[in-house]
Design a protein around this motif. Structure first.
Motif, PDB file in Angstrom:
ATOM      1  N   GLY A 162     -31.772  48.462  12.841  1.00 42.06           N
ATOM      2  CA  GLY A 162     -32.541  49.004  11.732  1.00 42.06           C
ATOM      3  C   GLY A 162     -33.462  50.117  12.182  1.00 42.06           C
ATOM      4  N   ASN A 163     -33.717  51.068  11.274  1.00 45.40           N
ATOM      5  CA  ASN A 163     -34.655  52.148  11.574  1.00 45.40           C
ATOM      6  C   ASN A 163     -35.298  52.624  10.278  1.00 45.40           C
ATOM      7  OD1 ASN A 163     -32.719  53.763  10.300  1.00 45.40           O
ATOM      8  ND2 ASN A 163     -31.914  54.594  12.217  1.00 45.40           N
ATOM      9  N   ASN A 164     -36.048  53.707  10.366  1.00 47.49           N
ATOM     10  CA  ASN A 164     -36.713  54.320   9.206  1.00 47.49           C
ATOM     11  C   ASN A 164     -37.788  53.408   8.597  1.00 47.49           C
ATOM     12  OD1 ASN A 164     -36.679  56.770   7.518  1.00 47.49           O
ATOM     13  ND2 ASN A 164     -36.233  55.364   5.844  1.00 47.49           N
ATOM     14  N   VAL A 165     -38.286  52.445   9.366  1.00 54.08           N
ATOM     15  CA  VAL A 165     -39.294  51.509   8.859  1.00 54.08           C
ATOM     16  C   VAL A 165     -40.636  52.225   8.722  1.00 54.08           C
ATOM     17  CG1 VAL A 165     -40.553  49.383   9.309  1.00 54.08           C
ATOM     18  CG2 VAL A 165     -38.122  49.544   9.897  1.00 54.08           C
ATOM     19  N   ASP A 166     -41.249  52.096   7.546  1.00 54.34           N
ATOM     20  CA  ASP A 166     -42.596  52.615   7.325  1.00 54.34           C
ATOM     21  C   ASP A 166     -43.582  51.568   7.834  1.00 54.34           C
ATOM     22  OD1 ASP A 166     -44.994  53.640   6.482  1.00 54.34           O
ATOM     23  OD2 ASP A 166     -44.469  53.738   4.356  1.00 54.34           O
ATOM     24  N   THR A 167     -44.059  51.751   9.054  1.00 61.27           N
ATOM     25  CA  THR A 167     -44.954  50.770   9.668  1.00 61.27           C
ATOM     26  C   THR A 167     -46.394  50.918   9.186  1.00 61.27           C
ATOM     27  OG1 THR A 167     -45.440  52.223  11.543  1.00 61.27           O
ATOM     28  CG2 THR A 167     -43.527  50.740  11.740  1.00 61.27           C
ATOM     29  N   GLY A 168     -46.724  52.072   8.577  1.00 62.35           N
ATOM     30  CA  GLY A 168     -48.107  52.337   8.198  1.00 62.35           C
ATOM     31  C   GLY A 168     -48.992  52.643   9.387  1.00 62.35           C
ATOM     32  N   LEU A 169     -48.379  52.824  10.558  1.00 67.77           N
ATOM     33  CA  LEU A 169     -49.129  53.076  11.789  1.00 67.77           C
ATOM     34  C   LEU A 169     -48.884  54.473  12.342  1.00 67.77           C
ATOM     35  CD1 LEU A 169     -48.461  49.634  13.523  1.00 67.77           C
ATOM     36  CD2 LEU A 169     -50.519  50.336  12.272  1.00 67.77           C
ATOM     37  N   GLY A 170     -48.209  55.318  11.566  1.00 66.32           N
ATOM     38  CA  GLY A 170     -47.991  56.691  11.988  1.00 66.32           C
ATOM     39  C   GLY A 170     -46.748  56.917  12.820  1.00 66.32           C
ATOM     40  N   PHE A 171     -45.875  55.893  12.934  1.00 67.97           N
ATOM     41  CA  PHE A 171     -44.618  56.092  13.659  1.00 67.97           C
ATOM     42  C   PHE A 171     -43.506  55.325  12.958  1.00 67.97           C
ATOM     43  CE2 PHE A 171     -46.594  52.367  15.568  1.00 67.97           C
ATOM     44  CZ  PHE A 171     -45.547  51.465  15.652  1.00 67.97           C
ATOM     45  N   GLU A 172     -42.263  55.734  13.198  1.00 69.93           N
ATOM     46  CA  GLU A 172     -41.090  55.102  12.594  1.00 69.93           C
ATOM     47  C   GLU A 172     -40.767  53.787  13.301  1.00 69.93           C
ATOM     48  OE1 GLU A 172     -36.243  55.806  12.201  1.00 69.93           O
ATOM     49  OE2 GLU A 172     -37.534  57.339  13.102  1.00 69.93           O
ATOM     50  N   GLY A 173     -40.633  52.723  12.529  1.00 72.60           N
ATOM     51  CA  GLY A 173     -40.260  51.447  13.105  1.00 72.60           C
ATOM     52  C   GLY A 173     -38.762  51.338  13.324  1.00 72.60           C
ATOM     53  N   LYS A 174     -38.402  50.752  14.468  1.00 73.78           N
ATOM     54  CA  LYS A 174     -36.993  50.541  14.794  1.00 73.78           C
ATOM     55  C   LYS A 174     -36.832  49.137  15.364  1.00 73.78           C
ATOM     56  CE  LYS A 174     -36.217  55.413  16.012  1.00 73.78           C
ATOM     57  NZ  LYS A 174     -35.742  56.348  17.063  1.00 73.78           N
ATOM     58  N   GLU A 175     -35.637  48.553  15.154  1.00 72.31           N
ATOM     59  CA  GLU A 175     -35.383  47.214  15.679  1.00 72.31           C
ATOM     60  C   GLU A 175     -33.888  46.971  15.785  1.00 72.31           C
ATOM     61  OE1 GLU A 175     -37.351  44.582  12.988  1.00 72.31           O
ATOM     62  OE2 GLU A 175     -36.321  45.338  11.223  1.00 72.31           O
ATOM     63  N   HIS A 176     -33.514  46.022  16.617  1.00 76.64           N
ATOM     64  CA  HIS A 176     -32.115  45.619  16.707  1.00 76.64           C
ATOM     65  C   HIS A 176     -32.042  44.164  17.138  1.00 76.64           C
ATOM     66  CE1 HIS A 176     -32.958  46.950  20.881  1.00 76.64           C
ATOM     67  NE2 HIS A 176     -32.106  45.997  21.223  1.00 76.64           N
ATOM     68  N   GLU A 177     -30.902  43.537  16.844  1.00 73.12           N
ATOM     69  CA  GLU A 177     -30.711  42.121  17.156  1.00 73.12           C
ATOM     70  C   GLU A 177     -29.261  41.834  17.473  1.00 73.12           C
ATOM     71  OE1 GLU A 177     -32.430  39.397  14.368  1.00 73.12           O
ATOM     72  OE2 GLU A 177     -31.131  37.729  14.927  1.00 73.12           O
ATOM     73  N   ARG A 178     -29.069  40.926  18.453  1.00 72.85           N
ATOM     74  CA  ARG A 178     -27.733  40.444  18.802  1.00 72.85           C
ATOM     75  C   ARG A 178     -27.736  38.924  18.707  1.00 72.85           C
ATOM     76  NH1 ARG A 178     -27.278  36.861  22.157  1.00 72.85           N
ATOM     77  NH2 ARG A 178     -28.208  37.990  23.901  1.00 72.85           N
ATOM     78  N   ASP A 179     -26.769  38.361  17.991  1.00 73.91           N
ATOM     79  CA  ASP A 179     -26.676  36.917  17.798  1.00 73.91           C
ATOM     80  C   ASP A 179     -25.338  36.391  18.302  1.00 73.91           C
ATOM     81  OD1 ASP A 179     -29.097  37.078  16.451  1.00 73.91           O
ATOM     82  OD2 ASP A 179     -28.148  37.143  14.474  1.00 73.91           O
ATOM     83  N   LEU A 180     -25.396  35.218  18.922  1.00 76.02           N
ATOM     84  CA  LEU A 180     -24.192  34.480  19.301  1.00 76.02           C
ATOM     85  C   LEU A 180     -24.308  33.073  18.731  1.00 76.02           C
ATOM     86  CD1 LEU A 180     -23.921  35.452  23.090  1.00 76.02           C
ATOM     87  CD2 LEU A 180     -22.565  36.386  21.217  1.00 76.02           C
ATOM     88  N   ASP A 181     -23.292  32.620  17.994  1.00 71.55           N
ATOM     89  CA  ASP A 181     -23.295  31.279  17.407  1.00 71.55           C
ATOM     90  C   ASP A 181     -21.983  30.579  17.739  1.00 71.55           C
ATOM     91  OD1 ASP A 181     -25.721  30.943  15.372  1.00 71.55           O
ATOM     92  OD2 ASP A 181     -25.017  33.003  15.241  1.00 71.55           O
ATOM     93  N   LEU A 182     -22.101  29.304  18.088  1.00 73.07           N
ATOM     94  CA  LEU A 182     -20.926  28.486  18.377  1.00 73.07           C
ATOM     95  C   LEU A 182     -21.119  27.135  17.708  1.00 73.07           C
ATOM     96  CD1 LEU A 182     -18.255  28.430  20.050  1.00 73.07           C
ATOM     97  CD2 LEU A 182     -19.576  27.313  21.864  1.00 73.07           C
TER      98      LEU A 182
END
Length: 417
Positions: free
Chosen positions: A354-374
């Motif tokens: 994810g990107n383009n997050v409006d953090t309200g802190l003056g910078f663009e928020g970004k994040e990522h996640e990897r999941d493994l399920d068994l």
């Protein structure tokens, strides 16, 4: 911690009714199960953001979930009773590792040794219309059921479901309180915006109405819903699901659009949110490939009743990818080992960004996640009813705490009736 207030009174009334309702349909169509759920949950935090500087949440608990569902008395107006009993036991915890959502946290900062709840639902059915009063477990696009911890949450209120028209299911309801997944008592409801609970305002009413219409040999379902957390926010939803066979493949599409704004006294102030999601899939044999895109618009993050999940295509159990102005993508692969002659064994791997997050802190928020399920569920023999799920997740962000997560869930279900 034990709960037995008005729900307990309803339960006693229900038992009294059962004693006087020895009708063939009421007893013959009844079912009862008992599930034992052993749950280990661990989250390690780094790059911690926020006032809570706790570096780890790690607990282990044992839960028991009893469900009883009666049939209906004969006649045009059938009457029945459902009952649920919940018990959670602490196996391991510490004041510096609480906050997993498995166990209640007491005033001294320690997890409770046990917590329990008993609830009942009186139900009445006429033709294909059903009215329920009491303990409810709703599963709607605007209030989706979240059974992701030791014990399931419940709501207290009234629901009405009607399926008089072929393919069309209509629902409406009024909920006055909730019992959270790690609490025994009834609580007022609060909102969550994105990943942040809004504890400064609560509500004692969630009203909803909507329906799903299935057609095209049940391969296509269209949905329209409205929900309102009184004096906080109101939300609309329109959705479309479709499944299309194509040779050896089955193609799927899951699309949805939410709108939300403040309601009534607006105890959280103005709410401005719109959310679009899409999840497309292709299945062949044991393989399922999926891609998703999700976009959040407006001045606020996506609202929902805490701590529920939502049907947003890119929402996963660790990060929600639903903060203000966020755009996110997902790739996912599922495999069902029945195709290799191992029924009951499934695996999932997915990656979200994810990107383009409006953090309200003056910078663009970004994040990522990897999941493994068994997951594996024993299909036959003495251990039939035994299941195990393993989950490993890695989530990274530049505006919220990083998370490394592991879950181990063992469950065994006895069929009593």
């Amino acid at each position: 911690m034990t709960n037995f207030p008005h729900c307990g009174l309803l339960f006693l009334c229900a038992l009294s009714f059962c004693a006087n309702a020895a009708e063939p349909g009421f007893i013959k169509d009844a079912s009862a199960t008992l599930q034992a759920r052993n749950y280990y949950f661990s989250r390690d935090f780094s790059g911690i953001v926020g006032a809570n500087q706790q570096s780890k949440a790690e607990e282990w608990g044992q839960g028991f979930i009893f469900n009883f569902k009666s049939g209906y008395t004969p006649g045009p107006l059938g009457v029945g009773v459902d009952a649920i009993g919940l018990l959670g036991l602490k196996l391991d915890s510490s004041p510096d590792r609480t906050g997993t959502g498995l166990l209640p946290v007491q005033d001294d900062g320690r997890a409770a040794d046990e917590y329990s709840r008993v609830g009942a639902t009186l139900k009445m059915r006429y033709s294909k219309t059903e009215l329920k009063v009491g303990e409810l477990q709703t599963n709607l696009p605007i209030l989706q059921y979240n059974d992701s911890r030791l014990l399931p949450p419940t709501y207290q209120g009234v629901s009405l479901t009607s399926a008089e028209i072929t393919g069309l299911t209509l629902q409406a309801g009024h909920l006055s309180s909730t019992s959270l997944r790690n609490e025994a008592g009834d609580e007022k409801m609060i909102a969550m915006l994105g990943h942040l609970p809004q504890r400064q305002a609560d509500s004692d009413a969630f009203n909803y109405a909507g329906g799903d219409y299935s057609f095209n040999a049940n391969r296509t379902t269209a949905s329209l819903w409205y929900g309102r957390l009184e004096d906080i926010y109101q939300q609309g939803f329109v959705g479309l699901k479709h499944s299309q066979p194509l040779g050896d493949w089955t193609l799927g599409a899951n699309l949805g659009y939410f709108t939300a704004r403040e309601q009534g006294d607006a105890r959280l102030g103005d709410v401005d949110n719109r959310a679009f999601y899409s999840l497309l899939s292709a299945k062949r044999g044991g393989h399922t490939f999926s891609v998703g895109y999700q976009a959040i618009y407006g001045d606020d993050a996506f609202p929902r009743v805490f701590p529920n999940i939502s049907p947003l295509g890119n929402e996963v159990p660790t990060y929600e990818f639903s903060y203000t102005d966020e755009r996110s993508w997902q790739v996912r692969y599922d495999y069902d080992f029945v195709a290799m002659g191992i029924p009951g064994l499934t695996a999932t791997v997915r990656y979200l960004k994810g990107n383009n997050v409006d953090t309200g802190l003056g910078f663009e928020g970004k994040e990522h996640e990897r999941d493994l399920d068994l997951g594996y569920a024993v299909q036959s023999g003495l251990l039939r009813g035994l299941g195990i799920r393993l989950r490993n997740a890695m989530a990274r962000s530049n505006y919220r705490s990083d998370i490394d997560e592991n879950r181990v869930i063992l469950s065994y279900t006895w069929t009593l009736l």
